[in-house]
Write an enzyme that holds these catalytic residues in place. Structure first.
Site, PDB file in Angstrom:
ATOM      1  N   ARG A   1     -18.840  40.036  67.254  1.00 19.09           N
ATOM      2  CA  ARG A   1     -18.288  38.741  66.873  1.00 19.09           C
ATOM      3  C   ARG A   1     -19.411  37.712  66.724  1.00 19.09           C
ATOM      4  NH1 ARG A   1     -14.126  38.337  64.549  1.00 19.09           N
ATOM      5  NH2 ARG A   1     -13.697  36.280  65.424  1.00 19.09           N
TER       6      ARG A   1
ATOM      7  N   ASN B   1      -7.125  37.091  63.341  1.00 22.75           N
ATOM      8  CA  ASN B   1      -8.078  36.367  64.182  1.00 22.75           C
ATOM      9  C   ASN B   1      -8.479  35.045  63.521  1.00 22.75           C
ATOM     10  OD1 ASN B   1      -9.964  36.935  62.165  1.00 22.75           O
ATOM     11  ND2 ASN B   1     -10.829  38.686  63.239  1.00 22.75           N
TER      12      ASN B   1
ATOM     13  N   GLU C   1       8.188  35.403  59.851  1.00 19.10           N
ATOM     14  CA  GLU C   1       8.564  34.973  61.214  1.00 19.10           C
ATOM     15  C   GLU C   1      10.082  34.924  61.413  1.00 19.10           C
ATOM     16  OE1 GLU C   1       5.411  31.880  62.833  1.00 19.10           O
ATOM     17  OE2 GLU C   1       5.710  31.600  60.681  1.00 19.10           O
TER      18      GLU C   1
ATOM     19  N   HIS D   1      -0.304  36.908  70.357  1.00 16.40           N
ATOM     20  CA  HIS D   1      -1.065  37.643  71.368  1.00 16.40           C
ATOM     21  C   HIS D   1      -0.145  38.582  72.135  1.00 16.40           C
ATOM     22  CE1 HIS D   1      -3.904  38.527  74.565  1.00 16.40           C
ATOM     23  NE2 HIS D   1      -2.982  38.181  75.453  1.00 16.40           N
TER      24      HIS D   1
ATOM     25  N   ARG E   1     -23.684  81.665  38.615  1.00 14.06           N
ATOM     26  CA  ARG E   1     -22.255  81.336  38.599  1.00 14.06           C
ATOM     27  C   ARG E   1     -22.031  79.924  39.126  1.00 14.06           C
ATOM     28  NH1 ARG E   1     -18.924  85.462  41.785  1.00 14.06           N
ATOM     29  NH2 ARG E   1     -20.461  85.009  43.394  1.00 14.06           N
TER      30      ARG E   1
ATOM     31  N   ASN F   1     -29.462  79.327  51.960  1.00  8.63           N
ATOM     32  CA  ASN F   1     -29.649  80.749  51.695  1.00  8.63           C
ATOM     33  C   ASN F   1     -28.301  81.448  51.521  1.00  8.63           C
ATOM     34  OD1 ASN F   1     -29.533  83.382  53.533  1.00  8.63           O
ATOM     35  ND2 ASN F   1     -31.393  83.445  52.311  1.00  8.63           N
ATOM     36  N   ASP F   2     -28.247  82.471  50.640  1.00 11.20           N
ATOM     37  CA  ASP F   2     -26.970  83.123  50.350  1.00 11.20           C
ATOM     38  C   ASP F   2     -26.360  83.798  51.575  1.00 11.20           C
ATOM     39  OD1 ASP F   2     -28.907  85.072  50.456  1.00 11.20           O
ATOM     40  OD2 ASP F   2     -28.541  85.882  48.457  1.00 11.20           O
TER      41      ASP F   2
ATOM     42  N   GLU G   1     -32.627  86.774  58.925  1.00 12.14           N
ATOM     43  CA  GLU G   1     -33.157  87.723  57.931  1.00 12.14           C
ATOM     44  C   GLU G   1     -32.887  89.137  58.457  1.00 12.14           C
ATOM     45  OE1 GLU G   1     -34.226  87.485  55.009  1.00 12.14           O
ATOM     46  OE2 GLU G   1     -34.541  85.332  54.747  1.00 12.14           O
TER      47      GLU G   1
END
Length: 669
Positions: free
Chosen positions: A60, A200, A218, A228, A367, A463-464, A513
């Site tokens: 604030r 606010n 209202e 409030h 692809r 990596n594939d 790997e």
């Protein structure tokens, strides 16, 4: 905020000094004057109190005045809830307080990363969670119905009302007032009992109140308008609401603790981390989009979110405060880490099919596919993979541009691009470090930059083998598992490791790997330069090598088989010969499967996963041999680990897509 000091008194704190610093007017000038008035009054108070540490909360403008005064008077500042991102002037104020503060208590992991990336000292940052969650997660009130009836009427049922709380956006007051007007129109049309809290005191609030009165809120029978609500009662009201709507930080933060559906309107909280209970409506020209969001959200029950805390923030903060050395220098230290990206979701995404562009760079084909959130390949494009870098990168760009254009016609929203490629990849930078021999001119290649610049989309590269593991984690048999390993059996042998739900890349991006696990000290030569690797025995290339040897010796073909002169002998011919009873072909396949099985045994002994998934065209031919090797060679403690064949058709494309879909969305519809 109007009665905060009363809550402090109710908690038995002695208030030493009260300052009235809010200048009436509810416009930009009044906010500036309020900060100025606070700066004039605060020095006398701070000189008199001489605090060791000043605790400043939130974002604030009055908190900015407090932090500025304390910093200039060499008073240590502890800032709570810094590092978060919303979407208004609050961001600037919050980050300004961060730069003035010496110590930081943040609520989420991303906020902590933001503070670090803003050059704040990691040693002075505490990830504690949101203090209000301590109250929220312990809030139990068996008599919540009396609270609901007190504020909304005796005829209201649990989960059958709405709580609305909307504030002005000070950087775009005119638009926020328009959004508020549309919100009220939508709520009137939705025709549910609604508790509306007044906005606010930021600039624009007076105009918003005028809108409420113009529409008769209202006095409307379906609305209760209040200024409030005590915090304890407000907790019960939002916890049992059918929906909360507005742009308060409470909606995207605290309400998640109860799983209450939330509709977040406009840009005020656009950057906040949210749970899956939050649906964003970032812009609206009519009430229709807001009304549609109400129909989507009202009455749902979402899982309780703990993004902002686990209920133990206050004890952590107290411990942190006690650890502060008041003798250490006030001067701050700085560092420069990267910023973490945080992308949220809005209602427009729901009205289209959330999708990714997936690219698979194989040794033969290139692809590109449009893949939906559910793993459906909406459309796929295939071309031969060119041999040179220039031709290849130009073809990738061309295919992606065409697919992105086609996606619009297919009502698919493309969230990003995921690329699966052979070789060693740095996914953090989007760079192919070293490629396999199957893809030429593909070392030290930056894939992210040209695609991102052309498509204006985020781009992920991996990596594939890792992509296959990610595909299994999101769409396949690894879904929901904490630890599993994927082995790809194709032209080469690759893999991916999921440990504690995360993909393992390794210190130099060389983890998993698995094709180069050595299973024999004197085995055949491998393309990596070593010998005796799994890939040298069980890959498509290895089987093709053995098939050619048999064919050259006229030992491959059996009755019922033929190979056209213009067709190269390959692994499939070897498999066919084995099925037709060729003993030598059967022996080669058994040796290949045994090598793969020994590799799996090594993986079981090293990683101890709960599942091993064999993927690729050769998987089904190896599965039974691999299981036999495990029974014969593995320790008894891992022999029960299941080994299965993947049921995914395109794991490389699905894995590439999952990188995009996992990072850019939080919700699934």
């Amino acid at each position: 905020m109007r009665n905060t000091y009363r809550m402090i008194e109710q908690d038995d704190f002695d208030i030493n000094t009260r300052l009235h610093t809010i200048v009436r007017g509810e416009d930009e000038a009044a906010m500036v004057e309020s900060v100025g008035l606070a700066l004039v009054k605060l020095p006398d108070v701070l000189n008199r109190l001489k605090p060791d540490i000043m605790i400043v909360h939130g974002d604030r403008f009055d908190a900015l005045a407090l932090a500025t005064s304390a910093a200039l008077m060499n008073i240590r500042i502890l800032h709570i809830e810094g590092g978060e991102v919303s979407g208004t002037i609050d961001d600037s104020i919050r980050h300004a307080i961060t730069k003035l503060a010496h110590y930081h208590v943040c609520c989420t992991r991303s906020a902590e990363q933001h503070l670090i990336s803003m050059c704040e000292d990691h040693d002075r940052i505490l990830l504690a969670g949101c203090p209000s969650y301590d109250k929220l997660l312990s809030a139990k009130n068996k008599d919540y119905m009396s609270i609901i009836r007190m504020w909304l009427g005796d005829d209201v049922k649990c989960k059958d009302y709405i709580v609305a709380l909307q504030h002005p956006v000070t950087t775009d007051i005119k638009h926020s007032i328009k959004m508020f007007e549309l919100t009220l129109d939508a709520l009137i049309s939705f025709n549910k009992r609604t508790l509306v809290l007044f906005p606010n005191i930021d600039a624009g609030s007076k105009e918003m109140v005028r809108v409420m009165r113009k529409k008769g809120i209202e006095h409307h029978p379906n609305f209760r308008a209040v200024k409030h609500v005590p915090f304890d009662q407000f907790i019960q009201l939002v916890a049992h609401a059918g929906c909360m709507i507005g742009n308060s930080s409470c909606g995207v933060r605290e309400v998640g603790a109860f799983g209450t559906p939330v509709i977040n309107l406009g840009t005020r909280q656009i950057g906040r981390e949210t749970g899956e209970n939050v649906l964003h409506v970032r812009d609206a020209d009519t009430q229709d989009k807001i009304l549609q969001a109400l129909h989507l959200q009202f009455g749902k029950q979402y899982p309780c979110s703990k993004i902002y805390g686990d209920g133990n923030a206050v004890p952590r903060i107290l411990k942190f405060l006690k650890s502060i050395d008041l003798q250490e220098p006030l001067q701050k230290k700085f560092c420069f880490p990267p910023v973490k990206e945080n992308i949220s979701q809005d209602i427009d995404h729901i009205l289209e099919t959330l999708s990714a562009l997936a690219v698979d760079l194989g040794g033969t084909n290139l692809r590109v596919a449009i893949v939906s959130m559910k793993g459906e390949i909406v459309k796929k494009y295939t071309q031969f993979n060119p041999k040179t870098y220039e031709e290849r990168i130009n073809l990738i760009l061309q295919m992606c541009v065409e697919a992105a254009a086609e996606a619009v016609k297919l009502n698919c929203r493309i969230l990003g691009v995921g690329i699966s490629t052979g070789g060693r990849v740095n996914p953090q930078e989007g760079i192919v470090l070293h490629s396999t021999k199957l893809i030429q001119e593909w070392n030290s290649v930056d894939l992210r930059t040209p695609l991102s610049d052309t498509l204006h989309l985020p781009v992920w590269v991996d990596n594939d083998g890792n992509c296959a593991a990610m595909a299994e984690r999101k769409f396949g048999q690894g879904k929901g598992l904490e630890n599993f390993v994927t082995l790809i059996t194709g032209t080469g042998i690759g893999g991916g490791i999921i440990h504690q739900h995360e993909l393992i890349h390794g210190s130099s991006f060389c983890a998993a790997e698995l094709g180069h696990l050595v299973v024999s000290l004197d085995g055949p030569d491998c393309s990596c330069g070593s010998h005796g690797c799994i890939e040298a025995y069980a890959s498509g290339m290895a089987l093709q090598r053995e098939a050619k040897k048999l064919h050259d010796e006229d030992l491959l073909l059996v009755e019922g088989m033929s190979v056209p002169k213009d067709e190269a002998v390959g692994a499939l011919h070897l498999i066919q010969a084995a099925k037709l009873g060729n003993a030598k072909a059967q022996s080669i396949l058994r040796t290949a499967g045994t090598a793969l099985g020994l590799g799996v045994v090594n993986i079981l002994h090293t990683m101890n996963p709960s599942l091993v998934i064999l993927s690729g065209v050769l998987a089904s031919h190896y599965i039974h041999i691999v299981k036999d090797v495990i029974r014969q060679q593995a320790l008894s403690s891992v022999q029960d680990v299941d080994v299965v064949v993947s049921d995914l058709v395109d794991p490389a494309l699905l894995g590439a897509a999952s990188m995009v879909l996992d990072y850019t969305t939080r919700r699934i519809h």
